[in-house]
Design a protein around this motif. Sequence first.
Motif, PDB file in Angstrom:
ATOM      1  N   ALA A 178       0.939  -1.261   0.022  1.00 41.26           N
ATOM      2  CA  ALA A 178       0.165   0.046   0.028  1.00 41.26           C
ATOM      3  C   ALA A 178       0.846   1.226   0.105  1.00 41.26           C
ATOM      4  CB  ALA A 178      -0.949   0.065   1.112  1.00 41.26           C
ATOM      5  N   ALA A 179       2.096   1.177   0.502  1.00 42.92           N
ATOM      6  CA  ALA A 179       2.851   2.234   0.771  1.00 42.92           C
ATOM      7  C   ALA A 179       3.736   2.692  -0.595  1.00 42.92           C
ATOM      8  CB  ALA A 179       4.033   1.780   1.680  1.00 42.92           C
ATOM      9  N   GLN A 180       3.678   1.880  -1.636  1.00 48.93           N
ATOM     10  CA  GLN A 180       4.288   1.975  -2.907  1.00 48.93           C
ATOM     11  C   GLN A 180       3.638   3.010  -3.960  1.00 48.93           C
ATOM     12  OE1 GLN A 180       7.331   0.615  -3.531  1.00 48.93           O
ATOM     13  NE2 GLN A 180       6.812  -0.199  -1.478  1.00 48.93           N
ATOM     14  N   GLU A 181       4.141   3.934  -4.574  1.00 51.13           N
ATOM     15  CA  GLU A 181       3.865   4.738  -5.394  1.00 51.13           C
ATOM     16  C   GLU A 181       2.494   4.224  -6.321  1.00 51.13           C
ATOM     17  OE1 GLU A 181       6.616   6.871  -7.626  1.00 51.13           O
ATOM     18  OE2 GLU A 181       7.239   8.279  -6.122  1.00 51.13           O
ATOM     19  N   TRP A 182       3.110   3.216  -6.936  1.00 44.90           N
ATOM     20  CA  TRP A 182       1.773   2.562  -7.798  1.00 44.90           C
ATOM     21  C   TRP A 182       0.541   2.351  -7.307  1.00 44.90           C
ATOM     22  CZ3 TRP A 182      -0.483  -2.037  -6.643  1.00 44.90           C
ATOM     23  CH2 TRP A 182       0.318  -2.804  -5.585  1.00 44.90           C
ATOM     24  N   ALA A 237       7.932  14.028 -10.874  1.00 41.81           N
ATOM     25  CA  ALA A 237       8.145  15.068 -10.216  1.00 41.81           C
ATOM     26  C   ALA A 237       8.220  14.778  -8.564  1.00 41.81           C
ATOM     27  CB  ALA A 237       6.892  15.979 -10.148  1.00 41.81           C
ATOM     28  N   PRO A 238       8.590  15.498  -7.678  1.00 39.14           N
ATOM     29  CA  PRO A 238       8.935  15.102  -6.350  1.00 39.14           C
ATOM     30  C   PRO A 238       7.593  14.781  -5.780  1.00 39.14           C
ATOM     31  CG  PRO A 238      10.008  17.149  -7.035  1.00 39.14           C
ATOM     32  CD  PRO A 238       9.216  16.892  -8.097  1.00 39.14           C
ATOM     33  N   SER A 239       7.766  13.670  -4.773  1.00 35.34           N
ATOM     34  CA  SER A 239       6.471  13.091  -4.218  1.00 35.34           C
ATOM     35  C   SER A 239       6.535  13.923  -2.634  1.00 35.34           C
ATOM     36  CB  SER A 239       6.617  11.777  -3.834  1.00 35.34           C
ATOM     37  OG  SER A 239       5.636  11.322  -3.064  1.00 35.34           O
ATOM     38  N   ALA A 240       5.108  14.364  -2.313  1.00 29.53           N
ATOM     39  CA  ALA A 240       5.039  15.092  -1.098  1.00 29.53           C
ATOM     40  C   ALA A 240       5.357  13.751   0.242  1.00 29.53           C
ATOM     41  CB  ALA A 240       3.653  15.568  -0.788  1.00 29.53           C
ATOM     42  N   GLU A 246       4.979   5.115   4.460  1.00 29.56           N
ATOM     43  CA  GLU A 246       3.892   4.505   5.253  1.00 29.56           C
ATOM     44  C   GLU A 246       2.821   5.397   5.395  1.00 29.56           C
ATOM     45  OE1 GLU A 246       7.035   5.429   6.498  1.00 29.56           O
ATOM     46  OE2 GLU A 246       7.866   3.603   6.646  1.00 29.56           O
ATOM     47  N   ARG A 247       2.869   6.787   5.506  1.00 27.92           N
ATOM     48  CA  ARG A 247       1.566   7.670   5.614  1.00 27.92           C
ATOM     49  C   ARG A 247       0.729   7.682   4.199  1.00 27.92           C
ATOM     50  NH1 ARG A 247       1.045  12.998   4.509  1.00 27.92           N
ATOM     51  NH2 ARG A 247       3.320  13.456   4.331  1.00 27.92           N
ATOM     52  N   GLN A 250      -1.021   4.346   4.321  1.00 28.39           N
ATOM     53  CA  GLN A 250      -2.231   4.478   5.101  1.00 28.39           C
ATOM     54  C   GLN A 250      -3.318   5.228   4.501  1.00 28.39           C
ATOM     55  OE1 GLN A 250      -1.264   5.990   8.875  1.00 28.39           O
ATOM     56  NE2 GLN A 250      -3.668   5.915   9.701  1.00 28.39           N
ATOM     57  N   GLU A 251      -3.022   6.321   3.992  1.00 26.67           N
ATOM     58  CA  GLU A 251      -4.072   7.269   3.127  1.00 26.67           C
ATOM     59  C   GLU A 251      -4.371   6.545   2.041  1.00 26.67           C
ATOM     60  OE1 GLU A 251      -2.204  11.056   2.788  1.00 26.67           O
ATOM     61  OE2 GLU A 251      -1.920  11.388   4.670  1.00 26.67           O
ATOM     62  N   THR A 252      -3.627   5.736   1.337  1.00 23.92           N
ATOM     63  CA  THR A 252      -4.168   5.171   0.153  1.00 23.92           C
ATOM     64  C   THR A 252      -5.420   4.104   0.621  1.00 23.92           C
ATOM     65  OG1 THR A 252      -2.264   5.401  -1.113  1.00 23.92           O
ATOM     66  CG2 THR A 252      -3.500   3.508  -1.989  1.00 23.92           C
TER      67      THR A 252
END
Length: 271
Positions: A178-182, A237-240, A246-247, A250-252
Amino acid sequence: MASMPLPRDVQLPTSTFLATIDASAPGLVKGLYLTGSLSFGEFFPECSDVDFVAVLAQRPDSAAVEALSAAHAVVRQQHPRPFFDGVHLVRDDLAKPPEQCPDLPCTQNGAFEEAGQLGVNPVTWHELARHAVTVRGPVLTEAEVWTDDDALRAFTHGNLAGYWAGVVDDLVKSPEDAAQEWAAGWCVLGVSRLHHLLATGVLTSKSGGGRHALTAFESRWHPIIHEALRVRETPGAPSAYAEAPERRGQETTEFTAMVVEAGLALGASRG
């Protein structure tokens, strides 16, 4: 949507497929139409596939199926990405509900299947009738392609209740995935696209689903929606969330679960 200039990464596999199949089975492929993101004017080389529907002159015999398989092998060898995914049918199939289709030759993620149901669903039929990009053949219309807004809505509702509810369970069980960008790009935009259909009755792209989510849901969800759009549209582009994967996970997970629940609450029928 009628013909449009194709991005190079789209033009290459489509032209290779048509040239190869025309050489081995002249006259077999009468129409080639692009669906998915391209039918909404979107293509992002690092994450988009080239989704197609090929209309054949007749139901393919074993020799025609072999020719189709060989043509896709050439595409896969010469242009492995983006994936050239789609289904091969006859024109009469389009006038009927997709559940009445027999198993058809199809491809997904570069793998050819002689008989299957990949892409045979109400979403594909409605995209063909209302949005398809024409590469070969006459422009399709709603007079020729089966559409049923109630069936499309019911299919979308069922997709949330089945597939996407299962994805939520998987995200909960696998926080490292879940923490992965994809995961943000796939899940956040995927469920938002379906919510858009249930809320408005209109199909949209994954990016369109993200933009819908920015107005449909509370502002506290905006960071993960923007992250999902970044992953899809501007992956460099940079990721926030660069320092807080981990956040992001969780948000995803929480956003996906929330939208599944919100979409299901909208109901499988307009009444």
